[in-house]
Design an enzyme around this catalytic site. Sequence first.
Site, PDB file in Angstrom:
ATOM      1  N   LYS A   1      48.025  42.642  35.997  1.00 56.12           N
ATOM      2  CA  LYS A   1      46.730  42.390  35.344  1.00 56.12           C
ATOM      3  C   LYS A   1      46.534  40.888  35.289  1.00 56.12           C
ATOM      4  CE  LYS A   1      43.223  44.448  33.425  1.00 56.12           C
ATOM      5  NZ  LYS A   1      42.585  45.741  33.738  1.00 56.12           N
TER       6      LYS A   1
ATOM      7  N   ASP B   1      37.327  44.036  36.142  1.00 61.92           N
ATOM      8  CA  ASP B   1      37.569  44.536  34.781  1.00 61.92           C
ATOM      9  C   ASP B   1      36.418  43.959  33.952  1.00 61.92           C
ATOM     10  OD1 ASP B   1      39.595  45.983  32.966  1.00 61.92           O
ATOM     11  OD2 ASP B   1      39.344  44.120  31.891  1.00 61.92           O
TER      12      ASP B   1
HETATM   13  P1  NDP Z   1      32.091  45.619  31.671  1.00 57.60           P
HETATM   14  O1  NDP Z   1      32.245  44.164  31.514  1.00 57.60           O
HETATM   15  O2  NDP Z   1      31.269  46.160  32.778  1.00 57.60           O
HETATM   16  O3  NDP Z   1      31.502  46.263  30.319  1.00 57.60           O
HETATM   17  C1  NDP Z   1      32.156  46.123  29.109  1.00 57.60           C
HETATM   18  C2  NDP Z   1      31.313  46.760  28.027  1.00 57.60           C
HETATM   19  O4  NDP Z   1      32.037  46.741  26.810  1.00 57.60           O
HETATM   20  C3  NDP Z   1      30.025  46.018  27.767  1.00 57.60           C
HETATM   21  O5  NDP Z   1      29.065  46.905  27.299  1.00 57.60           O
HETATM   22  C4  NDP Z   1      30.449  45.033  26.683  1.00 57.60           C
HETATM   23  O6  NDP Z   1      29.375  44.569  25.886  1.00 57.60           O
HETATM   24  C5  NDP Z   1      31.393  45.874  25.871  1.00 57.60           C
HETATM   25  N1  NDP Z   1      32.378  45.005  25.204  1.00 57.60           N
HETATM   26  C6  NDP Z   1      33.220  44.093  25.780  1.00 57.60           C
HETATM   27  N2  NDP Z   1      33.969  43.468  24.857  1.00 57.60           N
HETATM   28  C7  NDP Z   1      33.586  43.979  23.681  1.00 57.60           C
HETATM   29  C8  NDP Z   1      33.987  43.735  22.348  1.00 57.60           C
HETATM   30  N3  NDP Z   1      34.919  42.817  22.046  1.00 57.60           N
HETATM   31  N4  NDP Z   1      33.399  44.489  21.374  1.00 57.60           N
HETATM   32  C9  NDP Z   1      32.469  45.435  21.693  1.00 57.60           C
HETATM   33  N5  NDP Z   1      32.048  45.697  22.941  1.00 57.60           N
HETATM   34  C10 NDP Z   1      32.585  44.980  23.904  1.00 57.60           C
HETATM   35  O7  NDP Z   1      33.577  46.202  31.697  1.00 57.60           O
HETATM   36  P2  NDP Z   1      34.081  47.604  32.243  1.00 57.60           P
HETATM   37  O8  NDP Z   1      33.061  48.643  31.981  1.00 57.60           O
HETATM   38  O9  NDP Z   1      34.600  47.404  33.598  1.00 57.60           O
HETATM   39  O10 NDP Z   1      35.366  47.841  31.309  1.00 57.60           O
HETATM   40  C11 NDP Z   1      35.290  48.536  30.054  1.00 57.60           C
HETATM   41  C12 NDP Z   1      36.671  48.997  29.659  1.00 57.60           C
HETATM   42  O11 NDP Z   1      37.168  49.894  30.659  1.00 57.60           O
HETATM   43  C13 NDP Z   1      37.744  47.920  29.513  1.00 57.60           C
HETATM   44  O12 NDP Z   1      38.662  48.313  28.513  1.00 57.60           O
HETATM   45  C14 NDP Z   1      38.428  47.952  30.864  1.00 57.60           C
HETATM   46  O13 NDP Z   1      39.736  47.424  30.811  1.00 57.60           O
HETATM   47  C15 NDP Z   1      38.436  49.442  31.129  1.00 57.60           C
HETATM   48  N6  NDP Z   1      38.610  49.854  32.510  1.00 57.60           N
HETATM   49  C16 NDP Z   1      37.760  49.422  33.480  1.00 57.60           C
HETATM   50  C17 NDP Z   1      37.915  49.848  34.774  1.00 57.60           C
HETATM   51  C18 NDP Z   1      36.950  49.510  35.839  1.00 57.60           C
HETATM   52  O14 NDP Z   1      37.066  50.059  36.947  1.00 57.60           O
HETATM   53  N7  NDP Z   1      35.981  48.657  35.624  1.00 57.60           N
HETATM   54  C19 NDP Z   1      39.053  50.708  35.163  1.00 57.60           C
HETATM   55  C20 NDP Z   1      39.838  51.187  34.053  1.00 57.60           C
HETATM   56  C21 NDP Z   1      39.624  50.727  32.789  1.00 57.60           C
HETATM   57  P3  NDP Z   1      28.828  43.077  26.064  1.00 57.60           P
HETATM   58  O15 NDP Z   1      27.967  43.100  27.278  1.00 57.60           O
HETATM   59  O16 NDP Z   1      28.092  42.808  24.816  1.00 57.60           O
HETATM   60  O17 NDP Z   1      30.041  42.186  26.215  1.00 57.60           O
END
Ligand code: NDP
Length: 446
Positions: free
Chosen positions: A126, A166
Amino acid sequence: MNAYTSRVLEGLKARNPHESEFLQAATEILDSLSPVFDKHPEYEAAGLLERFVEPERVILFRVPWVDDQGKTQINRAYRVQYNSAIGPYKGGIRLHPSVNLSILKFLGLEQILKNSLTGLPIGGGKGGSDFDPKGKSDREVMAFCQSFITELYRHIGADTDVPAGDIGTGAREIGYMYGQYKRLTGLYEGVLTGKGLTYGGSLGRKQATGYGLCYFTKNMLEANGKSIDGQTVVVSGSGNVAIYAAEKITQMGAKVVAMSDSNGYIYDANGINLDVVKQIKEVERGRIKEYAARVPGSVYTEGCKGIWTIKCDIALPCATQNELDGEAAKTLVANGCYCVAEGANMPSTLEATETFLSNDVLFGPGKAANAGGVATSALEMSQNSQRLSWTFEEVDEKLKGIMAGIFNQCAAAAAEYGDKPTNYVIGANTAGFLKVAEAMMAQGIV
Ligand code: NDP
């Protein structure tokens, strides 16, 4: 917890006292693995657990870049190359101001087991930086990504370490990173996944984590005599995972009534209109509150934790770690929620997980339920190696098979090692670990 696992955990606490997220993930994993070490005393003799919890390598570096005002900015970046027993390191790059070594070590440790569960030959890693792409111009993001890769390129490669997206790292960032890697090395190779479709990306990768989450949820529900059709669902987040989880679960006949971002959440009793969410989030890079201004009858509430007070049958936390605490879990249970599947990594605190398990909520832990993303990244690596592009349908079929395989492994391991056959936390940790452990034992003390 048996004596060996608790001794290793105490050692971790003493050596990493400030790494709260890492210790949280390690506590859950080591607690689950106790029965494995009861059965395999040879693992202790080989110091297997001490080696497993310590990254093979951590790279820490500065990322200098110049902003649009001509001012020099410095970010801190990391790559945690955690475990390569079953394949090259594989795991995403997180770009968010909260990024630190504790968060990346927790994500890396989870990633080892997740990647093992996919059944594909990928080790765990990571990386990331405290750089915040939010509010930056495209030129600033490019400057950061180019500088980031100018240091990292010497540590990664198609057969050594293959980063992906991510939080904060989407198609735009991967594109800039890939361009710089190619320029520095002269290699057109599958060194990053999540690439654009015109330069080696895989159809279905964008959707894979969210779709895979729904396939896992479907398998878990059906194995317990339930179905997604007609259910009410709350999805937290509105990023890559959340959007495609909401899309697929809607296609499966459920109604998604709420989504969020880090500022607040929207509630739409008629079912979220995903075209509007995609326009706001994917095209305009805007805030979720704009949804309420565009869709009559929907309501926006400031603060993201309140989303768990909305009554639902199924909850899909898809935002970030520790977004769902013990209190939120109790509220969900009291409101009749009977299924929680984690799209994000470790969105539930230890207390929340315990609440779900003790109330017989069907609980799909992130390392199993969200593994569709990395699995499809591994399919992207296969296509790159073969210089081929599979159709969306081919990738989606493979993803369905992989998610079914993951659920079956979790269920089988839960039946053998768990306190109950639906403890998929024990199931996922144990099934993922056993394969890595066998490979580590075979490869000697390295
Ligand atoms: P994105 O950046 O596309 O989206 C993240 C989302 O979560 C946004 O809506 C963001 O809101 C919100 N968010 C981020 N940080 C916070 C916080 N501190 N408090 C509240 N909301 C928050 O990321 P992903 O969708 O790719 O990832 C989301 C999760 O899924 C993570 O835990 C990631 O590790 C996990 N994941 C992702 C994978 C992937 O393929 N992308 C694979 C497996 C797991 P805002 O815009 O306001 O920041």
